[in-house]
Design a protein around this motif. Structure first.
Motif, PDB file in Angstrom:
ATOM      1  N   GLN A   1      15.149  -3.782   1.981  1.00 42.01           N
ATOM      2  CA  GLN A   1      14.531  -2.268   1.974  1.00 42.01           C
ATOM      3  C   GLN A   1      13.365  -2.256   2.452  1.00 42.01           C
ATOM      4  N   MET A   2      12.323  -3.229   2.070  1.00 45.80           N
ATOM      5  CA  MET A   2      10.915  -3.256   2.562  1.00 45.80           C
ATOM      6  C   MET A   2      11.212  -3.335   4.026  1.00 45.80           C
ATOM      7  N   LYS A   3      11.766  -4.158   4.720  1.00 46.10           N
ATOM      8  CA  LYS A   3      11.997  -4.149   6.266  1.00 46.10           C
ATOM      9  C   LYS A   3      12.407  -3.031   6.764  1.00 46.10           C
ATOM     10  N   HIS A   4      13.423  -2.368   6.216  1.00 45.46           N
ATOM     11  CA  HIS A   4      13.777  -1.085   6.684  1.00 45.46           C
ATOM     12  C   HIS A   4      12.515  -0.023   6.566  1.00 45.46           C
ATOM     13  N   GLN A   5      11.787  -0.042   5.533  1.00 48.51           N
ATOM     14  CA  GLN A   5      10.706   0.868   5.417  1.00 48.51           C
ATOM     15  C   GLN A   5       9.867   0.683   6.265  1.00 48.51           C
ATOM     16  N   LYS A   6       9.342  -0.666   6.571  1.00 44.99           N
ATOM     17  CA  LYS A   6       8.290  -1.210   7.694  1.00 44.99           C
ATOM     18  C   LYS A   6       8.899  -0.659   8.870  1.00 44.99           C
ATOM     19  N   GLU A   7      10.008  -0.722   9.372  1.00 42.94           N
ATOM     20  CA  GLU A   7      10.727  -0.498  10.703  1.00 42.94           C
ATOM     21  C   GLU A   7      10.419   0.977  10.849  1.00 42.94           C
ATOM     22  N   ALA A   8      10.709   1.798   9.751  1.00 43.11           N
ATOM     23  CA  ALA A   8      10.739   3.340   9.819  1.00 43.11           C
ATOM     24  C   ALA A   8       9.257   3.838   9.930  1.00 43.11           C
ATOM     25  N   ALA A   9       8.504   3.083   9.214  1.00 42.24           N
ATOM     26  CA  ALA A   9       7.130   3.206   9.326  1.00 42.24           C
ATOM     27  C   ALA A   9       6.534   3.141  10.684  1.00 42.24           C
ATOM     28  N   ALA A  10       6.885   2.293  11.291  1.00 41.04           N
ATOM     29  CA  ALA A  10       6.399   1.663  12.542  1.00 41.04           C
ATOM     30  C   ALA A  10       7.157   2.453  13.634  1.00 41.04           C
ATOM     31  N   ALA A  11       8.349   2.971  13.510  1.00 39.10           N
ATOM     32  CA  ALA A  11       8.833   4.103  14.410  1.00 39.10           C
ATOM     33  C   ALA A  11       8.118   5.365  14.100  1.00 39.10           C
ATOM     34  N   ALA A  12       7.867   5.806  12.896  1.00 37.29           N
ATOM     35  CA  ALA A  12       7.067   7.097  12.824  1.00 37.29           C
ATOM     36  C   ALA A  12       5.664   6.931  13.268  1.00 37.29           C
TER      37      ALA A  12
ATOM     38  N   LYS B   1       8.970 -18.464   1.767  1.00 32.12           N
ATOM     39  CA  LYS B   1      10.076 -18.082   0.869  1.00 32.12           C
ATOM     40  C   LYS B   1       9.437 -17.752  -0.396  1.00 32.12           C
ATOM     41  N   PHE B   2       8.516 -18.683  -1.034  1.00 34.53           N
ATOM     42  CA  PHE B   2       7.930 -18.079  -2.217  1.00 34.53           C
ATOM     43  C   PHE B   2       7.351 -16.737  -2.344  1.00 34.53           C
ATOM     44  N   LYS B   3       6.572 -16.457  -1.162  1.00 35.55           N
ATOM     45  CA  LYS B   3       5.996 -15.215  -0.906  1.00 35.55           C
ATOM     46  C   LYS B   3       6.913 -13.971  -0.764  1.00 35.55           C
ATOM     47  N   GLU B   4       8.128 -14.309  -0.191  1.00 37.65           N
ATOM     48  CA  GLU B   4       9.069 -13.257   0.056  1.00 37.65           C
ATOM     49  C   GLU B   4       9.726 -12.867  -1.191  1.00 37.65           C
ATOM     50  N   ASN B   5       9.924 -13.941  -2.101  1.00 37.35           N
ATOM     51  CA  ASN B   5      10.744 -13.736  -3.263  1.00 37.35           C
ATOM     52  C   ASN B   5      10.191 -14.715  -4.353  1.00 37.35           C
ATOM     53  N   PRO B   6       9.062 -14.179  -5.126  1.00 34.40           N
ATOM     54  CA  PRO B   6       8.599 -15.324  -6.133  1.00 34.40           C
ATOM     55  C   PRO B   6       9.623 -15.747  -7.245  1.00 34.40           C
ATOM     56  N   PHE B   7      10.440 -14.805  -7.526  1.00 37.34           N
ATOM     57  CA  PHE B   7      11.473 -15.211  -8.825  1.00 37.34           C
ATOM     58  C   PHE B   7      12.271 -16.482  -8.479  1.00 37.34           C
ATOM     59  N   VAL B   8      12.829 -16.574  -7.249  1.00 38.84           N
ATOM     60  CA  VAL B   8      13.923 -17.388  -6.875  1.00 38.84           C
ATOM     61  C   VAL B   8      13.226 -18.992  -7.369  1.00 38.84           C
ATOM     62  N   PRO B   9      12.302 -19.428  -6.680  1.00 39.88           N
ATOM     63  CA  PRO B   9      11.827 -20.795  -7.011  1.00 39.88           C
ATOM     64  C   PRO B   9      11.554 -20.951  -8.527  1.00 39.88           C
TER      65      PRO B   9
ATOM     66  N   VAL C   1      18.127 -13.756  -6.233  1.00 42.40           N
ATOM     67  CA  VAL C   1      18.358 -14.010  -4.843  1.00 42.40           C
ATOM     68  C   VAL C   1      18.817 -12.769  -4.199  1.00 42.40           C
ATOM     69  N   VAL C   2      19.980 -12.225  -4.847  1.00 45.09           N
ATOM     70  CA  VAL C   2      20.614 -11.037  -4.528  1.00 45.09           C
ATOM     71  C   VAL C   2      19.642  -9.922  -4.436  1.00 45.09           C
ATOM     72  N   GLY C   3      18.862  -9.490  -5.433  1.00 46.50           N
ATOM     73  CA  GLY C   3      17.874  -8.298  -5.792  1.00 46.50           C
ATOM     74  C   GLY C   3      16.899  -8.514  -4.772  1.00 46.50           C
ATOM     75  N   GLY C   4      16.452  -9.828  -4.576  1.00 44.92           N
ATOM     76  CA  GLY C   4      15.404 -10.027  -3.674  1.00 44.92           C
ATOM     77  C   GLY C   4      15.624  -9.641  -2.110  1.00 44.92           C
ATOM     78  N   SER C   5      16.931 -10.381  -1.877  1.00 47.59           N
ATOM     79  CA  SER C   5      17.483  -9.889  -0.474  1.00 47.59           C
ATOM     80  C   SER C   5      17.573  -8.587  -0.277  1.00 47.59           C
ATOM     81  N   TRP C   6      17.959  -7.744  -1.105  1.00 47.68           N
ATOM     82  CA  TRP C   6      17.981  -6.362  -1.160  1.00 47.68           C
ATOM     83  C   TRP C   6      16.672  -5.637  -0.922  1.00 47.68           C
ATOM     84  N   TRP C   7      15.837  -6.026  -1.808  1.00 41.22           N
ATOM     85  CA  TRP C   7      14.634  -5.538  -1.758  1.00 41.22           C
ATOM     86  C   TRP C   7      13.696  -5.811  -0.363  1.00 41.22           C
ATOM     87  N   TYR C   8      13.775  -7.076  -0.086  1.00 42.15           N
ATOM     88  CA  TYR C   8      13.243  -7.639   1.116  1.00 42.15           C
ATOM     89  C   TYR C   8      13.630  -6.700   2.434  1.00 42.15           C
TER      90      TYR C   8
END
Length: 176
Positions: free
Chosen positions: A90-101, A30-38, A81-88
């Motif tokens: 977005q990154m997941k969506h971008q990774k999925e889009a890159a994998a699909a491409a 979790k710290f690697k996913e969003n270091p600001f929260v802890p 928490v909210v910003g990190g969830s949104w960013w994570y």
């Protein structure tokens, strides 16, 4: 023949075969996913502890200041928490889009290579057919190419002419 998955002896598995995550492992992930929260949660806790210490000393002005700091830290933690969830997400969506491409690119490359192989095979067959026609034309130009008798395989299956097996129109020559 099936192979069993490689299992690390240090990883515990639950009843479904999924790895059991330890507290430390989960915190690290979790710290690697969003270091600001802890970090902000730790600052919130620290401000609350300082406010409690000020309460014990009956320093109400300083205690109120630290309680306000705690509220600000809690708000920043929620924003993280909210910003990190949104960013994570977005990154997941971008990774999925890159994998699909990438998958589409691999499929297009495979289709291109298949078309290329088919075209090369057609070209090879066309050249072979041209060579066979050229050899047959050269043999016909030289009067049979030194083969005694006409027809197939040097006269084995008919010599042509009137006494042999002839075609439907009465001629024994074949056209290519």
């Amino acid at each position: 023949m099936s192979t069993s998955p490689v299992v690390d002896p240090n990883v515990l598995l639950d009843a479904n075969g999924m790895p059991i995550e330890t507290w430390g492992g989960k915190f690290e992930r979790k710290f690697k996913e969003n270091p600001f929260v802890p970090v902000l949660a730790g600052l919130t806790t620290a401000s609350l502890v300082v406010a409690a210490a000020k309460l014990r000393r009956r320093d109400s002005t300083s205690m109120n200041h630290w309680l306000r700091v705690r509220v600000v830290m809690q708000g920043l933690t929620i924003v993280a928490v909210v910003g990190g969830s949104w960013w994570y997400g977005q990154m997941k969506h971008q990774k999925e889009a890159a994998a699909a491409a990438e998958n589409e690119r691999v499929l297009e490359r495979a289709a291109f290579e298949a078309r290329l192989r088919a075209a090369e095979e057609a070209d090879r067959l066309e050249k072979l057919e041209e060579q066979v026609h050229a050899n047959a034309a050269a043999a016909a130009a030289h009067g049979g190419g030194g083969v005694s008798g006409g027809g197939w395989l040097g006269g084995w299956f008919g010599r042509g002419g009137s006494g042999s097996a002839s075609g439907a129109n009465g001629s024994s020559t074949s056209s290519l």
